[in-house]
Design a protein around this motif. Structure first.
Motif, PDB file in Angstrom:
ATOM      1  N   ALA A 161      -6.438  40.076 -23.825  1.00 51.10           N
ATOM      2  CA  ALA A 161      -6.163  38.855 -24.963  1.00 51.10           C
ATOM      3  C   ALA A 161      -7.600  38.185 -25.254  1.00 51.10           C
ATOM      4  CB  ALA A 161      -5.265  37.830 -24.548  1.00 51.10           C
ATOM      5  N   ASP A 162      -7.978  38.068 -26.206  1.00 51.59           N
ATOM      6  CA  ASP A 162      -9.172  37.349 -26.696  1.00 51.59           C
ATOM      7  C   ASP A 162      -9.350  35.918 -25.996  1.00 51.59           C
ATOM      8  OD1 ASP A 162      -9.564  39.496 -28.319  1.00 51.59           O
ATOM      9  OD2 ASP A 162      -9.046  38.403 -30.106  1.00 51.59           O
ATOM     10  N   LYS A 163      -8.332  35.102 -25.962  1.00 55.22           N
ATOM     11  CA  LYS A 163      -8.523  33.823 -25.099  1.00 55.22           C
ATOM     12  C   LYS A 163      -8.745  33.999 -23.833  1.00 55.22           C
ATOM     13  CE  LYS A 163      -6.178  29.390 -24.658  1.00 55.22           C
ATOM     14  NZ  LYS A 163      -4.886  28.724 -25.079  1.00 55.22           N
ATOM     15  N   ASP A 164      -8.146  34.773 -23.197  1.00 56.27           N
ATOM     16  CA  ASP A 164      -8.347  35.062 -21.810  1.00 56.27           C
ATOM     17  C   ASP A 164      -9.883  35.776 -21.501  1.00 56.27           C
ATOM     18  OD1 ASP A 164      -5.917  34.309 -21.326  1.00 56.27           O
ATOM     19  OD2 ASP A 164      -4.891  35.972 -21.192  1.00 56.27           O
ATOM     20  N   PHE A 165     -10.137  36.578 -22.264  1.00 57.54           N
ATOM     21  CA  PHE A 165     -11.542  37.343 -22.105  1.00 57.54           C
ATOM     22  C   PHE A 165     -12.625  36.166 -22.190  1.00 57.54           C
ATOM     23  CE2 PHE A 165     -15.227  38.666 -24.907  1.00 57.54           C
ATOM     24  CZ  PHE A 165     -15.628  39.652 -23.907  1.00 57.54           C
ATOM     25  N   GLU A 166     -12.650  35.408 -23.379  1.00 51.54           N
ATOM     26  CA  GLU A 166     -13.593  34.256 -23.536  1.00 51.54           C
ATOM     27  C   GLU A 166     -13.522  33.481 -22.130  1.00 51.54           C
ATOM     28  OE1 GLU A 166     -15.691  34.167 -25.467  1.00 51.54           O
ATOM     29  OE2 GLU A 166     -15.101  35.843 -26.872  1.00 51.54           O
ATOM     30  N   LYS A 167     -12.285  33.090 -21.780  1.00 51.78           N
ATOM     31  CA  LYS A 167     -12.326  32.143 -20.443  1.00 51.78           C
ATOM     32  C   LYS A 167     -13.014  32.805 -19.572  1.00 51.78           C
ATOM     33  CE  LYS A 167      -9.058  29.438 -17.828  1.00 51.78           C
ATOM     34  NZ  LYS A 167      -7.473  28.934 -17.634  1.00 51.78           N
ATOM     35  N   ALA A 168     -12.581  34.116 -19.323  1.00 53.00           N
ATOM     36  CA  ALA A 168     -13.051  34.854 -17.896  1.00 53.00           C
ATOM     37  C   ALA A 168     -14.592  34.831 -17.893  1.00 53.00           C
ATOM     38  CB  ALA A 168     -12.244  35.995 -17.893  1.00 53.00           C
ATOM     39  N   ARG A 169     -15.140  35.305 -19.151  1.00 52.48           N
ATOM     40  CA  ARG A 169     -16.468  35.370 -19.417  1.00 52.48           C
ATOM     41  C   ARG A 169     -17.184  33.942 -19.088  1.00 52.48           C
ATOM     42  NH1 ARG A 169     -19.147  37.753 -25.041  1.00 52.48           N
ATOM     43  NH2 ARG A 169     -18.271  35.515 -25.728  1.00 52.48           N
ATOM     44  N   GLU A 170     -16.542  32.754 -19.607  1.00 51.75           N
ATOM     45  CA  GLU A 170     -17.542  31.742 -19.586  1.00 51.75           C
ATOM     46  C   GLU A 170     -17.681  31.305 -17.799  1.00 51.75           C
ATOM     47  OE1 GLU A 170     -19.792  28.567 -20.421  1.00 51.75           O
ATOM     48  OE2 GLU A 170     -18.999  30.192 -21.659  1.00 51.75           O
ATOM     49  N   ILE A 171     -16.411  31.536 -17.411  1.00 49.26           N
ATOM     50  CA  ILE A 171     -16.249  31.259 -15.723  1.00 49.26           C
ATOM     51  C   ILE A 171     -17.263  32.116 -15.176  1.00 49.26           C
ATOM     52  CG2 ILE A 171     -14.831  31.232 -13.787  1.00 49.26           C
ATOM     53  CD1 ILE A 171     -12.597  30.359 -15.489  1.00 49.26           C
ATOM     54  N   ALA A 172     -17.424  33.418 -15.643  1.00 51.10           N
ATOM     55  CA  ALA A 172     -18.161  34.360 -14.878  1.00 51.10           C
ATOM     56  C   ALA A 172     -19.666  33.774 -15.145  1.00 51.10           C
ATOM     57  CB  ALA A 172     -17.902  35.753 -15.452  1.00 51.10           C
ATOM     58  N   PHE A 173     -20.145  33.594 -16.087  1.00 53.82           N
ATOM     59  CA  PHE A 173     -21.341  32.952 -16.644  1.00 53.82           C
ATOM     60  C   PHE A 173     -21.913  31.984 -15.583  1.00 53.82           C
ATOM     61  CE2 PHE A 173     -21.705  34.785 -21.180  1.00 53.82           C
ATOM     62  CZ  PHE A 173     -21.922  36.210 -20.465  1.00 53.82           C
ATOM     63  N   GLN A 174     -20.975  30.948 -15.443  1.00 51.31           N
ATOM     64  CA  GLN A 174     -21.276  29.761 -14.798  1.00 51.31           C
ATOM     65  C   GLN A 174     -21.191  29.985 -13.363  1.00 51.31           C
ATOM     66  OE1 GLN A 174     -17.933  26.930 -15.679  1.00 51.31           O
ATOM     67  NE2 GLN A 174     -18.644  26.939 -17.823  1.00 51.31           N
ATOM     68  N   LEU A 175     -20.431  30.995 -12.616  1.00 47.99           N
ATOM     69  CA  LEU A 175     -20.370  31.196 -11.241  1.00 47.99           C
ATOM     70  C   LEU A 175     -21.680  31.980 -11.105  1.00 47.99           C
ATOM     71  CD1 LEU A 175     -18.449  30.865  -8.683  1.00 47.99           C
ATOM     72  CD2 LEU A 175     -17.627  33.087  -9.439  1.00 47.99           C
ATOM     73  N   THR A 176     -21.987  33.037 -12.020  1.00 43.96           N
ATOM     74  CA  THR A 176     -23.095  33.568 -11.751  1.00 43.96           C
ATOM     75  C   THR A 176     -24.437  32.814 -11.597  1.00 43.96           C
ATOM     76  OG1 THR A 176     -21.968  35.646 -12.870  1.00 43.96           O
ATOM     77  CG2 THR A 176     -24.505  35.480 -12.671  1.00 43.96           C
ATOM     78  N   SER A 177     -24.378  31.956 -12.566  1.00 45.01           N
ATOM     79  CA  SER A 177     -25.549  30.981 -12.517  1.00 45.01           C
ATOM     80  C   SER A 177     -25.741  30.219 -11.084  1.00 45.01           C
ATOM     81  CB  SER A 177     -25.527  29.903 -13.635  1.00 45.01           C
ATOM     82  OG  SER A 177     -26.725  29.069 -13.746  1.00 45.01           O
ATOM     83  N   GLN A 178     -24.524  29.748 -10.901  1.00 37.51           N
ATOM     84  CA  GLN A 178     -24.453  28.922  -9.525  1.00 37.51           C
ATOM     85  C   GLN A 178     -24.905  29.826  -8.241  1.00 37.51           C
ATOM     86  OE1 GLN A 178     -20.639  27.258  -8.969  1.00 37.51           O
ATOM     87  NE2 GLN A 178     -21.135  26.638  -6.692  1.00 37.51           N
ATOM     88  N   MET A 179     -24.383  31.077  -8.105  1.00 39.09           N
ATOM     89  CA  MET A 179     -24.609  32.127  -7.315  1.00 39.09           C
ATOM     90  C   MET A 179     -25.970  32.174  -7.370  1.00 39.09           C
ATOM     91  SD  MET A 179     -22.103  32.326  -5.556  1.00 39.09           S
ATOM     92  CE  MET A 179     -21.841  30.453  -5.611  1.00 39.09           C
ATOM     93  N   LYS A 180     -26.787  32.438  -8.430  1.00 40.33           N
ATOM     94  CA  LYS A 180     -28.306  32.763  -8.591  1.00 40.33           C
ATOM     95  C   LYS A 180     -29.325  31.590  -7.997  1.00 40.33           C
ATOM     96  CE  LYS A 180     -28.732  35.941 -12.411  1.00 40.33           C
ATOM     97  NZ  LYS A 180     -29.020  35.981 -13.954  1.00 40.33           N
ATOM     98  N   LYS A 181     -28.746  30.224  -8.169  1.00 42.64           N
ATOM     99  CA  LYS A 181     -29.296  29.084  -7.635  1.00 42.64           C
ATOM    100  C   LYS A 181     -29.409  28.928  -6.017  1.00 42.64           C
ATOM    101  CE  LYS A 181     -28.723  26.506 -11.781  1.00 42.64           C
ATOM    102  NZ  LYS A 181     -28.123  25.078 -12.170  1.00 42.64           N
ATOM    103  N   CYS A 182     -28.067  29.417  -5.675  1.00 46.47           N
ATOM    104  CA  CYS A 182     -27.927  29.733  -4.146  1.00 46.47           C
ATOM    105  C   CYS A 182     -28.728  30.464  -3.612  1.00 46.47           C
ATOM    106  CB  CYS A 182     -26.392  29.756  -3.721  1.00 46.47           C
ATOM    107  SG  CYS A 182     -25.348  28.228  -4.122  1.00 46.47           S
ATOM    108  N   TRP A 183     -28.775  31.766  -4.160  1.00 48.23           N
ATOM    109  CA  TRP A 183     -29.748  32.815  -3.390  1.00 48.23           C
ATOM    110  C   TRP A 183     -31.151  32.555  -3.755  1.00 48.23           C
ATOM    111  CZ3 TRP A 183     -33.236  36.016  -6.119  1.00 48.23           C
ATOM    112  CH2 TRP A 183     -33.437  37.333  -5.693  1.00 48.23           C
ATOM    113  N   ALA A 184     -31.435  31.768  -4.698  1.00 52.84           N
ATOM    114  CA  ALA A 184     -33.183  31.338  -4.924  1.00 52.84           C
ATOM    115  C   ALA A 184     -33.452  30.393  -3.686  1.00 52.84           C
ATOM    116  CB  ALA A 184     -33.155  30.676  -6.144  1.00 52.84           C
TER     117      ALA A 184
END
Length: 321
Positions: A295-318
């Motif tokens: 579903a479009d709504k679920d896709f957008e929500k999952a993508r946004e959470i994935a971007f936020q989590l990826t950014s957070q994990m990048k900072k921790c890794w750095a």
């Protein structure tokens, strides 16, 4: 084994038995006939009669290996092993296949620190292959090709891709069957099937309408876990649109793995390698991605959470770097 694991049914390796047959009986044709009889799906009486005829044909009545191996026939003959779950395994190919896989990455001269890295590479390759197979199963459906479209469609939604291909083969075999006799009993009905151009081949299926359960004399479902062509013929006769739950083995379904309880954080060892942690996370997010992509709504929500989590994990890794 009988003392420690009393409920386990032991089976001798068919590959080693074939090798032993050629070593102990110096008749070129015997190992071929022996292997065919060993894997033949037949009744016990038919097996015993064929064995006696084969021993007489090759004049092996006094051969010690032939006499001893016959005494162990309930551990290697398919006729005696029908109804016991072996998942189509009849040799040590699982172990040999694992050895062959790791031999690509390892050799006898490898150093200990190299072994750990190479072992992780081997596991990573296995996880990639498994993820590819699961992705194909989860995100695609085969084209329907048989006349029993309803049952075939249900099978595509239910089974993994590999098991579905085996089930579809059984649907095609069903086309050769015809009903010879129906017998109505007090609580169930018995169907007797014959095969086109094979009048001597007959099979009996017991159908219990109360809980929609079936039991076929060929014991294929008990031996492997998919409905046989004879059970499919009963489903067609009863106009069933779906495969009954009693004819489904959970381990062969698309959701067979997801039914298992996910390990808690305390269960996951803190010493896992980066490759092992990567494999676990890939599986977790692959399942989430499958559901979110519908579903479009679920896709957008999952993508946004994935971007936020990826950014957070990048900072921790750095920070750790």
């Amino acid at each position: 084994m009988k003392r420690v694991i009393p409920n386990c049914r032991h089976r001798l390796c068919s590959w080693h038995l074939e090798k032993n047959a050629s070593t102990n009986v110096h008749i070129p044709e015997f190992p071929i006939d022996f292997a065919q009889l060993m894997l033949k799906k037949c009744k016990i009486d038919e097996f015993d009669n064929t064995w006696a005829a084969m021993v007489k044909q090759y004049k092996l009545e006094n051969n010690n290996w032939v006499l001893n191996i016959y005494l162990k026939r309930d551990n290697w003959a398919e006729a005696y092993l029908r109804g016991h779950m072996f998942a189509r395994m009849r040799s040590t190919q699982r172990i040999e296949d694992m050895n062959a896989h790791f031999n690509i990455f390892l050799d006898q001269k490898v150093r200990l620190y190299e072994f750990v890295a190479q072992y992780d590479r081997a596991l990573a390759r296995m996880r990639v292959n498994e993820a590819e197979t699961e992705s194909k199963t989860e995100n695609s459906f085969p084209v329907l090709t048989t006349p029993l479209r309803s049952l075939e469609k249900h099978a595509t939604e239910l089974f993994t891709r590999k098991i579905f291909s085996l089930f579809r083969h059984e649907i095609r075999k069903e086309g050769k069957l015809f009903v010879m006799e129906r017998v109505q009993l007090e609580d169930h009905r018995t169907y007797c099937f014959g095969e086109y151009k094979a009048p001597t081949c007959t099979w009996t299926v017991e159908y219990f309408p109360a809980d929609i359960t079936m039991k076929c004399c060929c014991l294929k479902f008990e031996s492997f876990g998919i409905p046989c062509c004879h059970m499919i013929a009963v489903m067609k006769s009863k106009q069933l649109m779906c495969i009954p739950p009693s004819c489904i083995l959970q381990r062969w379904t698309r959701r067979g793995r997801s039914k298992r309880q996910q390990p808690s954080l305390t269960q996951i060892c803190s010493t896992l390698t980066q490759t092992a942690r990567f494999g676990i996370l890939c599986f977790c997010f692959s399942e989430m991605s499958y559901y979110a992509s519908h579903a479009d709504k679920d896709f957008e929500k999952a993508r946004e959470i994935a971007f936020q989590l990826t950014s957070q994990m990048k900072k921790c890794w750095a920070i750790r770097k």
